[in-house]
Design a protein around this motif. Structure first.
Motif, PDB file in Angstrom:
ATOM      1  N   ARG A   1      -3.452   6.411 -43.751  1.00 41.89           N
ATOM      2  CA  ARG A   1      -3.374   5.623 -42.521  1.00 41.89           C
ATOM      3  C   ARG A   1      -4.721   5.498 -41.821  1.00 41.89           C
ATOM      4  O   ARG A   1      -5.094   4.443 -41.318  1.00 41.89           O
ATOM      5  N   ASP A   2      -5.468   6.565 -41.793  1.00 45.00           N
ATOM      6  CA  ASP A   2      -6.716   6.555 -41.017  1.00 45.00           C
ATOM      7  C   ASP A   2      -7.948   6.224 -41.846  1.00 45.00           C
ATOM      8  O   ASP A   2      -9.057   6.201 -41.332  1.00 45.00           O
TER       9      ASP A   2
ATOM     10  N   ARG B   1     -10.534   3.892 -43.831  1.00 52.22           N
ATOM     11  CA  ARG B   1     -10.989   2.512 -43.678  1.00 52.22           C
ATOM     12  C   ARG B   1     -11.779   2.083 -44.903  1.00 52.22           C
ATOM     13  O   ARG B   1     -12.418   2.895 -45.568  1.00 52.22           O
TER      14      ARG B   1
ATOM     15  N   LYS C   1     -11.655  -2.380 -42.427  1.00 52.40           N
ATOM     16  CA  LYS C   1     -10.213  -2.686 -42.332  1.00 52.40           C
ATOM     17  C   LYS C   1      -9.398  -1.562 -42.984  1.00 52.40           C
ATOM     18  O   LYS C   1      -9.917  -0.825 -43.831  1.00 52.40           O
ATOM     19  N   PRO C   2      -8.108  -1.483 -42.613  1.00 52.35           N
ATOM     20  CA  PRO C   2      -7.265  -0.461 -43.241  1.00 52.35           C
ATOM     21  C   PRO C   2      -7.154  -0.681 -44.749  1.00 52.35           C
ATOM     22  O   PRO C   2      -7.331  -1.795 -45.238  1.00 52.35           O
TER      23      PRO C   2
ATOM     24  N   ARG D   1      -5.616  -1.290 -48.286  1.00 51.48           N
ATOM     25  CA  ARG D   1      -4.482  -2.117 -48.709  1.00 51.48           C
ATOM     26  C   ARG D   1      -3.778  -1.501 -49.915  1.00 51.48           C
ATOM     27  O   ARG D   1      -4.400  -1.245 -50.945  1.00 51.48           O
TER      28      ARG D   1
END
Ligand code: ADP
Ligand code: ZN
Ligand code: ZN
Length: 734
Positions: free
Chosen positions: A483-484, A486, A499-500, A502
């Motif tokens: 989740r955290d 990047r 961005k997170p 994928r």
């Protein structure tokens, strides 16, 4: 003058009418001619056969025989070779000629009248109406040469050149034993090219195990051959096509317009008048064995057909079936196939071709295999800390990871801890799988689906929980863990920096809609996905360029199966999966295959670590020889289905007792009847009986003699209540 014609039509299996029916015709039609004939009140497609007219039938008064309704003479008669392939298949797999012959023809042919068919053919003969060929591509001499040169600009590796030389000199059949990414497809392209160039009407067939792999293959073949032979020279043939497309491809192959037929197992029956080469890619794949009807093996039929028609046969795999591997032992030891090895990946630094068993040396460019001992990881963890660390590392480097788990859905079972209720399927002896996405419990065997109950249906406890995990849950879990995290800065995709992460999932659920799989694969190829989660569907065949880490989340699943082929399948699957990592030579150096296992020392994983298929195969073959298992023995199954196990097994037992009376049962063992692993599906109980013999010929003679006995047993008391029975020859799962 009136002629009596033997005609094959499709009659339901086991109707006891095994051969052709007899019809009248004013003209003498050649065997192989397609006709339409009346049967009862229907009119059916039929094939004129070359069997002798049985005098017993003709004694029935020719005046009473019905005339054929129409002759489809716009289509050339099927060749003697094609008819022999059908005859062999029907005999070998213990089915009726009519069933096999008609199932081998495109379904739409059955539905079209002679007039409709003629119209269809006219349209096809004028292809410019469907897709025009640019004028300059229509076989201009000079243009042609330029294209051939452009094509040959692929400089073959030393291993590829050695393979091509043997292919040219020897008759085959060949077993191309090539590491994943060693350039087998390039070999197929070159072999096809050479054979097509040698005869102006020569045709080639290339089989792949899965429909999903045909678009990728077709693209590569078109790139190579459209310019040479025109856009109509390459056709596909598989069950994902519309009936009209299938008929069109079939007609193109039958008429000789199509020079290359790409397809799945059903394509083995395509009619090709001048077949010169059959390629079977991933020859070990179980999908070459049909699971219904004649249950034929397209791989085995390819070898038969090649010999029958004088076509070369090339089987290819990084993990050959143990049967093919055994057949490709040295000629001096009785081998019948010629083994050709390509141990190194394209672009791998050093050449290791000198060593026949050198697969897996780091120099061969194959990924490093890492085993995570799950006994030493936090209890109940799904993704072990070191694996998670490695995935994050890949993300930081802008590389992709692939995680696979052989179970779709969220969890395989829903469970009540209070009363021990489990989400059993009411119609099958199996659990229904929990799919969180639409909150359903779905049976993967009969399709029965219901909404998840709010509380335990047995005791009312509202707290029912998923047990175990499927791809859906893995995806969810991974999203939580990452989740955290990047995305890193990347020059190729600056817009995505920061961005997170994928995560994408590819399995039978995510790809149900037409085109969904292609779209999802395109995202992976475009680098829009960082971690791909899926079932074995993604572990096979795909040429992913940016994936550098592959992980098997539950590598142990098949280690202790009762099926003697389970280790072979597991090894093949893991090798294939490893083959998805590091396919781009530029970044393959650090590629890894991770295995999460509770049995890290298991011999199978040891062999995998060294990418040592030959070692694994030798050990497996030794075990099979000691136990008298295939390929050292030959097997068939008799299956029975009924409303109760007693009826199903009773039929098998009676059939077995009757078999003992046959003189042909000498070298054959019939084992006791047993329920199938999943005994009940859709309220039908299933049982089977294994039949084994050290001799293929003896088994065949027995099965042929047994047919009449089985039909007879079906009519007796032991057959009462039986829904159906069938024989399967050379079964892959027992
Ligand atoms: P396999 O089918 O054995 O897994 P492929 O035929 O897909 O391997 O080849 C792997 C990659 O190497 C492909 O991208 C292919 O285009 C490339 N390739 C194959 N042969 C050569 C060659 N001789 N020179 C350069 N690249 C090649
Ligand atoms: Zn309960
Ligand atoms: Zn069910």
């Amino acid at each position: 003058m009136t002629n009596l014609l033997p005609v094959l039509v499709h009659i339901p299996a086991h109707s006891q009418v095994a051969g052709p029916l007899t019809y009248r015709s004013e003209s003498a039609l050649a065997p192989g001619t397609l006709v339409r004939v009346p049967l009862g009140r229907r009119e059916l497609l039929g094939v004129v056969w070359d069997a002798r007219i049985d005098t017993a039938t003709t004694a029935l008064d020719p005046g009473k025989l019905r005339p054929i309704a129409a002759t489809l003479d716009t289509i050339a008669a099927l060749t003697p070779a094609w008819r022999q392939l059908i005859t062999f298949t029907a005999n070998y797999y213990q089915r009726s000629l009519g069933e096999v012959a008609l199932a081998a023809l495109p379904p739409q042919l059955r539905d079209l009248s002679a007039v409709q068919l003629a119209r269809r053919l006219k349209r096809q003969a004028n292809p410019s109406r469907t897709s025009p060929l640019p004028a300059d591509e229509q076989a201009h001499g000079p243009q042609h040469e330029v294209d051939i040169n452009a094509m040959n600009s692929v400089a073959l590796s030393a291993e590829q050149m050695a393979v091509m030389a043997r292919f040219e000199q020897e008759p085959g059949p060949f077993l191309l034993f090539g590491a994943t990414g060693s350039g087998k497809t390039e070999i197929y392209l070159q072999c096809v090219q050479r054979l097509l160039a040698s005869h102006s009407s020569a045709q080639a067939m290339v089989l792949v195990p899965e429909i999903n792999l045909t678009p990728q293959l077709e693209a590569r073949f078109r790139l190579r051959f459209d310019a040479l032979y025109g856009a109509h020279a390459v056709v596909s043939l598989h069950s994902g096509m519309t009936p009209a497309q299938r008929l069109q491809s079939w007609l193109a192959a039958h008429s000789g317009t199509a020079r290359i037929v790409l397809g799945t197992r059903m394509a083995i029956f395509a009619s090709l008048p001048d077949l010169k080469l059959i390629v079977v890619d991933e020859e070990h794949d179980p999908s070459y064995k049909s699971a219904e009807g004649a249950r034929y093996s397209a791989r085995d039929l390819a070898v038969y057909r090649g010999r029958l028609e004088g076509a070369k046969v090339l089987l290819g795999s990084a993990t050959p079936s143990l049967e093919s591997w055994h057949h490709s032992r040295p000629v001096s030891a009785g081998g019948r196939y010629l083994r050709l090895a390509m141990p190194s990946r394209i672009g791998a630094a050093a050449s290791v071709s000198a060593s026949q068993t050198g697969l897996g040396k780091p120099e061969a460019g194959l990924p490093i295999v890492r085993r995570v001992d799950m006994n030493h990881q936090p209890k109940h963890c799904i993704i072990s800390p070191p694996l998670l660390e490695a995935i994050m590392q890949r993300i930081a480097q802008g590389e992709q990871s692939l995680l696979f788990l052989n179970r779709r859905g969220y969890a395989p079972v829903l469970h009540c801890a209070d009363c021990d209720w489990k989400s059993e399927c009411p119609h099958c002896s199996a659990y229904r799988v929990f799919h969180k996405i639409d909150r359903t419990l779905r049976c993967h065997h009969c399709g029965f689906a219901e909404h998840v109950p709010r509380a335990c249906p047995a005791c009312g406890n509202p707290d029912i929980a998923p047990l175990g995990r499927g791809t859906e849950r893995l995806e969810e879990h991974l999203a939580e863990l990452l989740r955290d995290v990047r995305r890193p800065n990347s020059t190729s995709q600056p817009g995505l920096a920061g961005k997170p992460v994928r995560i994408a999932r590819i399995d039978a659920d995510s790809t149900r809609l037409k085109g969904a799989l292609q779209a999802q694969l395109a995202q992976v190829h475009a680098g829009e996905v960082d971690v791909l989660v899926g079932t074995q569907m993604i572990a096979k065949g795909h040429d992913f360029r940016r994936i550098t880490l592959v992980a098997a989340i539950q590598a142990d699943s098949a280690l202790f199966s009762s099926d003697f082929r389970a280790p072979e399948r597991l090894f093949g699957l893991l090798m294939q999966a490893a083959g998805r990592a590091g396919r781009d030579a530029a970044i393959s150096g650090g590629s890894e295959m991770w295995l999460q296992t509770f049995h890290p020392q298991h011999a199978l994983f040891e062999a995998l670590k060294h990418h040592d298929y030959p070692g694994f195969a030798a050990q497996q073959l030794k075990e099979r020889q000691q136990a008298g298992m295939p390929p050292f023995s030959f097997q068939a199954l008799l299956r029975a289905e009924a409303r109760s196990q007693a009826v199903a097994q009773g039929f098998l037992t009676a059939a077995s007792a009757a078999a003992a009376q046959l003189p042909e049962s000498q070298q054959v063992t019939c084992y006791p009847a047993v329920p199938l692993n999943i005994a009940r599906v859709a309220n039908v109980e299933r049982a089977q009986m294994l039949i084994e013999s050290p001799s293929r010929g003896a088994l065949q003679r027995f099965l042929s003699a047994w047919q009449a006995v089985l039909h007879d047993t079906r009519q007796q008391a032991a057959g009462r209540g039986l829904i159906r029975w069938a024989v399967e020859v050379d079964p892959l799962t027992i």
